[in-house]
Design a protein around this motif. Structure first.
Motif, short mmCIF file in Angstrom:
data_model
loop_
_atom_site.label_atom_id
_atom_site.label_comp_id
_atom_site.label_asym_id
_atom_site.label_seq_id
_atom_site.Cartn_x
_atom_site.Cartn_y
_atom_site.Cartn_z
N TYR A 1 34.84 18.79 -31.92
CA TYR A 1 36.29 18.74 -32.14
C TYR A 1 36.97 20.03 -31.69
CZ TYR A 1 34.34 15.42 -35.54
OH TYR A 1 33.62 14.43 -36.15
N THR B 1 40.16 22.72 -32.69
CA THR B 1 40.49 23.33 -33.98
C THR B 1 41.99 23.59 -34.07
OG1 THR B 1 40.07 25.54 -33.07
CG2 THR B 1 38.26 24.47 -34.25
N ARG C 1 44.18 26.17 -35.92
CA ARG C 1 43.99 27.44 -36.61
C ARG C 1 45.23 27.83 -37.40
NH1 ARG C 1 39.62 29.91 -36.27
NH2 ARG C 1 38.07 29.45 -34.68
N ARG D 1 31.83 24.17 -40.89
CA ARG D 1 32.14 24.91 -39.66
C ARG D 1 31.36 24.37 -38.47
NH1 ARG D 1 30.86 29.38 -41.43
NH2 ARG D 1 28.76 29.55 -40.60
N SER E 1 34.46 21.72 -37.55
CA SER E 1 35.44 22.72 -37.11
C SER E 1 36.35 23.19 -38.26
CB SER E 1 36.31 22.18 -35.97
OG SER E 1 35.53 21.89 -34.85
N MET E 2 35.84 23.12 -39.49
CA MET E 2 36.58 23.64 -40.65
C MET E 2 35.98 24.98 -41.05
SD MET E 2 37.28 20.38 -43.17
CE MET E 2 38.05 21.46 -44.36
N GLU E 3 36.75 26.02 -40.89
CA GLU E 3 36.26 27.37 -41.19
C GLU E 3 36.83 27.84 -42.52
OE1 GLU E 3 36.12 31.84 -39.21
OE2 GLU E 3 36.80 30.13 -38.01
N SER F 1 40.76 27.14 -40.41
CA SER F 1 40.98 26.11 -39.41
C SER F 1 40.55 24.75 -39.95
CB SER F 1 40.20 26.41 -38.12
OG SER F 1 38.80 26.34 -38.36
N PRO G 1 39.84 20.46 -38.22
CA PRO G 1 39.55 19.82 -36.92
C PRO G 1 40.79 19.26 -36.24
CG PRO G 1 38.83 18.43 -38.73
CD PRO G 1 39.21 19.74 -39.33
#
Length: 736
Positions: free
Chosen positions: A541, A543, A545, A595, A599-601, A610, A612
């Protein structure tokens, strides 16, 4: 706190305070020379970063040796075995003892020779580096030799193949040329070996490299395949193939059929450039660049970016070209010794040379732009005249779900259409003669709206390579979607025409499929679409941010307050502070999984950096973000892998479903019933959101569903309902 601080007034201002002499000072560490073995391994790690870099050095050495046929054999992505066989000049037996010592070469004598280098390899580091991090075996025979000689190397020196045997080269049968066998690459550098994710990724890089040299090295046959695998992907190019034929074999006929020859020569800058570039009929999802400077495969972001900008005026939005350039520059203008793996080179007058090349590409495209082909449709009234409308094949599954791979399929052939007679009872509104005029126009947008969109959506493109998903759980979930596919519904969605929004509150839209009119719950449709996108693009994915990052605790508290207000009297039975803390700890504990795959930080301090990005040009409603995060606690099964991925993807899909805005105010009459209605103005912010959302539904979401959504049987249960059938109406009117 200030009252507790002690300020020393003993020293006058500006006087240095002395250190505490009673504290012992650490003894200075002495500088020592590194052991030669450590030096060699460090150097090897800089030159041979991956199996593909070792192969690049070996291919270049083989071509330098006058080879006309190269065979590459690979096992486990080159980590277990990397073997290259050529029919070149071979190596003299007397040169074998120093073959793998550092800086031994037949191509340089003095440093000044670097200014006129005309070969691939020249520093004498390739084989030396490989021998320090792998088991190396060389079998070679020259034209004058009566037999071949086999030698084993370790740490740059000749070594015996087995304990107790002599390290001297041994005679054996063999044909002219050299066979270099690299086994157990990085066996003594475990940290480097663990860094490789999968053998298939490394093999894909090797195929790409062999394909590049196979296109460029005319007159040389190339072969690359996996060991003991005759059915897998491979490269085979005969020696007599032309450049265009080589491109056809490596990159497919779609690109090869749309190529234009490019020839540039400029004496002022001392360059000559030959190549093949795609014309305006070809368009791919990503740029394919084959660039050789003085016959060396290199990367050049400035050249790539400039060529893409040149094509921007000729290709549709989102389209990218294919181009192969062989650029020859006077050797004294090029510095080839700037990168350990020789991946990049520097040359003088870079901007001017790029401008000359791009101007020639622009001229070539302008000359052939009139050859762009289009599919046309006859509008004659004669029923005997056959016509064909481009249609997608029925009962098909998007390639990403069918194979589980998110690779570019722009090169696939278009489906064949069969001419048929024009049936009056099967006329559809999507005929060119009956189209809505609005469908021919782009949505009108003011300058202010476009500026607002640019402010809200700023995209930054990265060179991240797509990751092939090998997880069995994801493959099983994709298989479930394929098994639940409804062929007729999939065909309707893939060929539909958007009519309009019927009810914003209930999220219902009207679409036309063939000669039928349907009402669609676009909330359900979007939920299924984004779930399927999550499956097909899993771990790949984009991101969204947040700058600055958002405090997770604050977001969860907002969601908890919403739940508390909706729960009414039952809200007091739940300790919402405990719920917020439990969900927060759960998300922080699963930060690595989120992550890597989604794509989830989330930072250890509990900040959301972030989320997705599933679709370009569409931003999910950020008002739903707190509720989305809170639901990740109780509504995701974190204990089982497949259930975890499925429930998490469902929550992400639900988050991406378009928001439901309040109804716009309408004209209201006076209480007395006299006079004209009073117009109640809608909140400007909500009006702007409504306008943006409706535009996204019609011009972004529904076209995306049309392109790749698999219609499942679950959508038939309240998601899609037929309301009109043209053939049925004909039968009714016939009775009247």
């Amino acid at each position: 706190m200030a009252e507790n601080m002690e300020v020393s007034q003993s020293s006058p201002r500006g006087t240095k305070r002395k250190g505490d002499d009673s504290l012992p000072l650490p003894a200075p560490r002495r500088i020592k020379a590194l052991a030669q073995d450590v030096v060699n391994k460090i150097a090897a790690g800089e030159i041979i970063v991956a199996p593909v870099h070792a192969l690049k050095e070996l291919i270049e050495n083989a071509v330098d040796a006058g080879s006309t046929a190269l065979e590459v054999l690979v096992k486990d992505g080159g980590l277990k075995l990397l073997q290259i066989t050529d029919n070149g000049h071979g190596i003299d037996k007397e040169d074998l003892p120093i073959l793998c010592e550092r800086f031994t070469t037949s191509k340089l004598k003095a440093f000044e020779d670097l200014t006129s280098i005309g070969t691939y390899g020249f520093r004498g580091e390739a084989l030396a580096s490989i021998s320090h991090i792998a088991h190396l075996r060389v079998t070679t025979r020259t034209k004058e030799s009566s037999c071949a000689w086999e030698a084993h190397f370790a740490d740059g020196k000749l070594t015996s193949p087995k304990p107790g045997q002599s390290a001297e080269p041994k005679p054996k049968a063999g044909r002219q040329g050299t066979v270099i066998c690299v086994e157990d690459l990085f066996y003594n550098v475990p940290s480097r070996r663990r860094a490789f994710r999968s053998a298939s990724e490394e093999y894909a890089k090797i195929l790409d490299l062999v394909g590049r040299y196979a296109v460029h090295c005319v007159g040389v046959a190339f072969s690359c395949k996996k060991m003991n695998d005759n059915t897998g992907s491979s490269v085979t190019v005969p020696a007599g193939a032309s450049v265009k034929d080589r491109i056809r074999q490596i990159h497919g006929g779609t690109a090869a059929n749309e190529l234009v020859a490019l020839n540039v020569k400029d004496d002022r800058w001392g360059i000559k450039c030959d190549g093949w570039v795609s014309n305006a009929n070809y368009s791919a999802k990503r740029t394919q660049m084959l660039l050789f400077i003085n016959h060396r495969s290199v990367e050049s972001p400035p050249i790539k970016k400039s060529v893409e900008q040149t094509y921007a005026t000729f290709l549709p939005k989102g389209g990218h070209p294919f181009f192969y350039l062989s650029l020859e520059i006077e050797p004294q203008r090029v510095d080839v010794n700037v990168h350990p793996t020789k991946r990049e080179v520097h040359f003088l007058n870079e901007d001017e040379i790029i401008a000359v090349i791009c101007d020639e590409i622009r001229n070539s495209l302008s000359k052939v732009d009139t050859s762009r082909s289009f599919m046309t449709q006859s509008l004659l009234s004669n029923p005997k005249v056959a016509f064909a409308t481009p249609m997608k094949p029925t009962s098909t599954i998007p390639a990403t779900l069918a194979t589980g791979d998110a690779s570019d399929r722009s090169g696939s052939r278009a489906p064949q259409t069969v001419p048929k007679k024009r049936n009056e009872s099967s006329l559809v509104r999507t005929d060119a003669s009956a189209r809505k005029i609005t469908s021919m126009l782009q949505p009108q947008r003011s300058v202010e709206e476009m500026e607002n969109d640019e402010d809200e959506m700023e995209y930054e493109f990265t060179e991240k390579e797509p990751i092939a998903c090998r997880l069995t759980s994801i493959k099983d979930l994709r298989a479930e979607v394929r098994d639940a596919m409804h062929n007729e519904l999939t065909d309707i969605i893939s060929t539909h025409t958007f009519v309009g929004i019927v009810d914003e509150q209930k999220r219902i839209a009207a679409i036309q499929g063939g000669v039928k009119l349907f009402l669609v719950d676009y909330g359900m449709l979007c939920n299924e679409y984004f779930y399927q996108v999550g499956l097909t693009d899993f771990a790949n994915y984009g991101t969204i941010r947040f700058n600055p990052p958002l405090p997770l605790n604050d977001l969860l508290k907002v969601a908890a307050d919403q739940e508390k207000s909706n729960a009414g009297d039952a809200a007091d039975e739940v300790d919402w502070d405990e719920v917020v803390e439990a969900v927060r700890e759960q998300l922080i504990g699963k930060a690595a999984l989120l992550r890597e795959y989604f794509s989830m930080e989330i930072t250890p301090e509990g900040e959301l950096c972030s989320i997705p990005l599933l679709m370009k040009d569409y931003m999910p409603c950020m008002a739903k973000l707190p509720q989305f995060l809170l639901r990740l606690g109780p509504h995701v099964n974190w204990n089982e892998e497949q259930a975890c991925f499925q429930t998490l993807l469902r929550e992400i899909a639900s988050f991406y479903v378009p928001e439901c805005l309040p109804l716009p105010p309408s004209a209201q009459a006076d209480d007395s019933g006299k006079g004209k209605g009073k117009v109640v103005e809608e909140d400007p912010e909500i009006a702007a959101r409504r306008k943006k959302l409706l535009r996204a539904i019609e011009y972004v979401i529904f076209p995306a569903c049309k392109a790749r959504l698999v219609g499942t049987r679950g959508l038939l249960k309240g998601g899609v309902m037929e309301v009109a059938n043209l053939k049925g109406l004909y039968r009714v009117f016939e009775r009247c």
